[in-house]
Design a protein around this motif. Structure first.
Motif, PDB file in Angstrom:
ATOM      1  N   VAL A   1     -47.190   0.406 -70.775  1.00  0.00           N
ATOM      2  CA  VAL A   1     -46.276   1.513 -71.046  1.00  0.00           C
ATOM      3  C   VAL A   1     -46.421   2.603 -69.996  1.00  0.00           C
ATOM      4  N   ALA A   2     -47.660   3.011 -69.717  1.00  0.00           N
ATOM      5  CA  ALA A   2     -47.899   4.145 -68.828  1.00  0.00           C
ATOM      6  C   ALA A   2     -47.443   3.858 -67.402  1.00  0.00           C
ATOM      7  N   LEU A   3     -47.653   2.643 -66.920  1.00  0.00           N
ATOM      8  CA  LEU A   3     -47.224   2.304 -65.568  1.00  0.00           C
ATOM      9  C   LEU A   3     -45.752   1.912 -65.527  1.00  0.00           C
ATOM     10  N   GLY A   4     -45.290   1.236 -66.567  1.00  0.00           N
ATOM     11  CA  GLY A   4     -43.897   0.796 -66.594  1.00  0.00           C
ATOM     12  C   GLY A   4     -42.906   1.940 -66.659  1.00  0.00           C
ATOM     13  N   VAL A   5     -43.234   2.989 -67.428  1.00  0.00           N
ATOM     14  CA  VAL A   5     -42.296   4.108 -67.528  1.00  0.00           C
ATOM     15  C   VAL A   5     -42.210   4.863 -66.211  1.00  0.00           C
ATOM     16  N   GLY A   6     -43.317   4.925 -65.469  1.00  0.00           N
ATOM     17  CA  GLY A   6     -43.264   5.551 -64.153  1.00  0.00           C
ATOM     18  C   GLY A   6     -42.395   4.764 -63.199  1.00  0.00           C
ATOM     19  N   TRP A   7     -42.489   3.451 -63.269  1.00  0.00           N
ATOM     20  CA  TRP A   7     -41.646   2.593 -62.429  1.00  0.00           C
ATOM     21  C   TRP A   7     -40.171   2.767 -62.797  1.00  0.00           C
ATOM     22  N   ALA A   8     -39.894   2.930 -64.089  1.00  0.00           N
ATOM     23  CA  ALA A   8     -38.515   3.175 -64.525  1.00  0.00           C
ATOM     24  C   ALA A   8     -37.997   4.497 -63.972  1.00  0.00           C
ATOM     25  N   LEU A   9     -38.869   5.506 -63.949  1.00  0.00           N
ATOM     26  CA  LEU A   9     -38.471   6.804 -63.421  1.00  0.00           C
ATOM     27  C   LEU A   9     -38.132   6.717 -61.936  1.00  0.00           C
ATOM     28  N   ASP A  10     -38.949   5.967 -61.178  1.00  0.00           N
ATOM     29  CA  ASP A  10     -38.657   5.764 -59.760  1.00  0.00           C
ATOM     30  C   ASP A  10     -37.280   5.135 -59.584  1.00  0.00           C
ATOM     31  N   SER A  11     -36.992   4.157 -60.420  1.00  0.00           N
ATOM     32  CA  SER A  11     -35.701   3.478 -60.345  1.00  0.00           C
ATOM     33  C   SER A  11     -34.556   4.427 -60.692  1.00  0.00           C
ATOM     34  N   PHE A  12     -34.775   5.259 -61.712  1.00  0.00           N
ATOM     35  CA  PHE A  12     -33.746   6.227 -62.092  1.00  0.00           C
ATOM     36  C   PHE A  12     -33.367   7.088 -60.899  1.00  0.00           C
ATOM     37  N   GLU A  13     -34.380   7.588 -60.204  1.00  0.00           N
ATOM     38  CA  GLU A  13     -34.133   8.474 -59.072  1.00  0.00           C
ATOM     39  C   GLU A  13     -33.494   7.729 -57.906  1.00  0.00           C
ATOM     40  N   THR A  14     -33.906   6.484 -57.700  1.00  0.00           N
ATOM     41  CA  THR A  14     -33.370   5.691 -56.599  1.00  0.00           C
ATOM     42  C   THR A  14     -31.901   5.349 -56.822  1.00  0.00           C
ATOM     43  N   ASN A  15     -31.547   5.023 -58.058  1.00  0.00           N
ATOM     44  CA  ASN A  15     -30.210   4.498 -58.333  1.00  0.00           C
ATOM     45  C   ASN A  15     -29.176   5.560 -58.657  1.00  0.00           C
ATOM     46  N   ILE A  16     -29.600   6.761 -59.013  1.00  0.00           N
ATOM     47  CA  ILE A  16     -28.623   7.737 -59.468  1.00  0.00           C
ATOM     48  C   ILE A  16     -27.681   8.169 -58.346  1.00  0.00           C
ATOM     49  N   ILE A  17     -28.138   8.090 -57.094  1.00  0.00           N
ATOM     50  CA  ILE A  17     -27.273   8.511 -55.994  1.00  0.00           C
ATOM     51  C   ILE A  17     -26.017   7.654 -55.926  1.00  0.00           C
ATOM     52  N   GLY A  18     -26.144   6.341 -56.222  1.00  0.00           N
ATOM     53  CA  GLY A  18     -24.969   5.488 -56.202  1.00  0.00           C
ATOM     54  C   GLY A  18     -23.961   5.871 -57.267  1.00  0.00           C
ATOM     55  N   SER A  19     -24.457   6.297 -58.422  1.00  0.00           N
ATOM     56  CA  SER A  19     -23.562   6.648 -59.521  1.00  0.00           C
ATOM     57  C   SER A  19     -22.832   7.963 -59.280  1.00  0.00           C
ATOM     58  N   VAL A  20     -23.508   8.928 -58.659  1.00  0.00           N
ATOM     59  CA  VAL A  20     -22.913  10.264 -58.531  1.00  0.00           C
ATOM     60  C   VAL A  20     -22.360  10.520 -57.140  1.00  0.00           C
ATOM     61  N   PHE A  21     -22.473   9.554 -56.230  1.00  0.00           N
ATOM     62  CA  PHE A  21     -22.039   9.842 -54.866  1.00  0.00           C
ATOM     63  C   PHE A  21     -20.553  10.167 -54.784  1.00  0.00           C
ATOM     64  N   GLY A  22     -19.758   9.512 -55.628  1.00  0.00           N
ATOM     65  CA  GLY A  22     -18.323   9.818 -55.591  1.00  0.00           C
ATOM     66  C   GLY A  22     -18.059  11.293 -55.829  1.00  0.00           C
ATOM     67  N   ILE A  23     -18.810  11.921 -56.753  1.00  0.00           N
ATOM     68  CA  ILE A  23     -18.657  13.347 -57.031  1.00  0.00           C
ATOM     69  C   ILE A  23     -19.150  14.182 -55.850  1.00  0.00           C
ATOM     70  N   LEU A  24     -20.311  13.832 -55.298  1.00  0.00           N
ATOM     71  CA  LEU A  24     -20.838  14.573 -54.147  1.00  0.00           C
ATOM     72  C   LEU A  24     -19.899  14.473 -52.954  1.00  0.00           C
ATOM     73  N   LYS A  25     -19.345  13.306 -52.757  1.00  0.00           N
ATOM     74  CA  LYS A  25     -18.423  13.096 -51.640  1.00  0.00           C
ATOM     75  C   LYS A  25     -17.210  14.014 -51.743  1.00  0.00           C
ATOM     76  N   ALA A  26     -16.671  14.152 -52.956  1.00  0.00           N
ATOM     77  CA  ALA A  26     -15.523  15.032 -53.157  1.00  0.00           C
ATOM     78  C   ALA A  26     -15.920  16.507 -53.058  1.00  0.00           C
TER      79      ALA A  26
END
Length: 468
Positions: free
Chosen positions: A12-37
């Motif tokens: 749990v302790a290591l897996g949730v940290g890995w999930a957090l890294d992924s959240f930060e890595t992947n969020i740019i793809g989701s919100v880039f359309g807004i940033l671009k505009a």
């Protein structure tokens, strides 16, 4: 050791940290359309956001990887989480694109360090017969974080004003980091690392605490005695590592192991970040998908990625490390061909899901193998170097693919470029399957051969070191 509640807490302790890294890595793809505009960005500027992120990870993986070998696993995976939280907060308050890029780069340093510290730590506590599937479950936190990123982004993009929606998304990651820091603080220092420093008393205290938890869980005395005897046999003490000595070992006696880990990491990182750029900057805009609807497609892909992680958890134990490694990297390469021949949005999304399934299966198996064939005294440094080489692929892929798209006007040329970048993975996996050593159900000491000897089977003349 038998399995205890302590090992479950580790997942749990290591897996949730890995999930957090992924959240930060992947969020740019989701919100880039807004940033671009909002900031009137070009596709090339969007690629820069991805590239500067992975460049920061490259630096962080090497620097924090060495520091994890020098100062211990626990200090580093707490320090990287605090560093992440600090600059993630700063990202929320970015006032222009340049400040956004700077804060993203600083956040990436921590994520790169997290890759080294977590992948080095996870196997050092886990009983060998559970290590493959347990490590895979920890690393499967990455698609979980990606799913969370897509879900949060989809919600805020459709319910909050665009100019603040992306800030809320990054702020959510900061909140989660502080919660995970509180959870992770209970993980002790790695006994294997403490033994490397000659701190035997501290290592024994930690092991005795884990044994006590096993006793409380009703584990028979005979099993606990067996674990204690094995611990005594494997006890080693070494001087503290120095950076250049670690590098000399990695590129000397352990160069083939380091080369294998680096080739696997280059291939998977080029695919992960290449596909992220393809979807966000090329395929979905080419198919006229609205920016607010883009996270929905990432949900599909990340659900497939989670299935890939669960597949890795099963097959690294059932098939073994070598066949799972080759099958996963080959599957991923073939999935790129599938998306190449598709010409409709559903077909391309299907191909994208196949790639996400395969590359998650591949990189999880690759990290399991890499962490098992590198010895404790240079494990985090070696993993950091392999991650850094992988980030080179991640830097190259977005720029190369968007340039190919700009030159051709269609996604096909970019997909051919992605296929070329993917090739080192299946080739390295094939070589490992043919010449490598199977590390399933071996202790880390047996799998890495603590003395610097070649892991590849010898036929006679070939070799780069012999055991003492």
């Amino acid at each position: 050791m038998p399995w205890t509640r302590f090992h479950t807490l580790m997942i749990v302790a290591l897996g949730v940290g890995w999930a957090l890294d992924s959240f930060e890595t992947n969020i740019i793809g989701s919100v880039f359309g807004i940033l671009k505009a909002q900031w009137h960005l070009s596709a090339a500027e969007g690629s820069m956001a991805v590239s500067i992120w992975v460049f920061g990870m490259l630096v962080g993986a090497i620097a924090f990887g060495y520091l994890a070998d020098r100062f211990g696993r626990k200090k580093l995976f707490l320090a990287t989480l605090l560093w992440y939280a600090t600059f993630s907060v700063a990202t929320v308050f970015s006032w222009n694109y340049e400040s956004f890029l700077f804060f993203r780069a600083m956040t990436a340093l921590a994520v790169g360090g997290e890759y080294s510290a977590v992948t080095a730590t996870m196997g050092e506590f886990i009983p060998r017969r559970h290590r493959g599937k347990t490590d895979s479950l920890i690393l499967s936190g990455f698609p979980v974080g990606a799913l969370l990123s897509a879900a949060v982004s989809y919600f805020v993009l459709n319910h909050v004003r665009p100019e603040i929606s992306w800030r809320i998304g990054f702020g959510f990651g900061t909140t989660m980091a502080l919660i995970f820091f509180w959870i992770r603080r209970v993980i002790p220092e790695s006994p294997r690392w403490l033994l490397q420093q000659g701190r035997v008393g501290e290592a024994e205290t930690i092991v005795e605490a884990i044994v006590a938890s096993a006793q409380a869980a009703g584990v028979p005395q005979s099993l606990r005695d067996q674990a204690a005897r094995r611990y005594a046999r494997e006890r080693v003490t070494m001087r503290q590592p120095a950076f250049w000595r670690n590098v000399q070992q990695l590129f000397g006696a352990y160069r083939l192991r380091c080369a294998l880990a680096s080739a696997l990491n280059f291939s998977q990182a080029a695919i992960v970040y290449g596909v992220l750029s393809l979807m966000a900057l090329i395929i979905l805009p080419y198919m006229k998908v609205p920016a607010a609807a883009m996270p929905l497609y990432y949900l599909y892909g990340n659900a497939a990625a989670l299935l890939g992680g669960l597949t890795a958890a099963v097959l690294v134990e059932k098939w073994g490390r070598r066949p799972s490694l080759f099958a996963s990297y080959t599957f991923t390469t073939l999935a790129i061909v599938v998306i190449y021949i598709m010409h409709t949005l559903p077909g391309m999304v299907f191909g994208y899901c196949l790639i996400q399934f395969g590359v998650t299966w591949a990189y999880i198996t690759g990290y399991v193998v890499s962490s098992e064939i590198l010895p404790t005294q240079i494990r985090a440094t070696g993993l950091g170097v392999s991650v850094a080489v992988g980030r080179l692929g991640a830097v190259i892929a977005p720029i190369m693919l968007t340039d190919l798209y700009a030159a051709s006007g269609t996604p096909s040329a970019a997909l051919v470029g992605l296929l070329v970048l993917a090739i080192p993975g299946p080739l390295a996996a094939l070589l490992w399957w043919m010449r490598g050593r199977e590390t399933r159900n071996l202790s880390l000491e047996e799998g890495s051969n603590q003395s610097p000897e070649l892991v590849f089977h010898q036929s006679g003349a070939v070799g780069d070191a012999r055991s003492a």
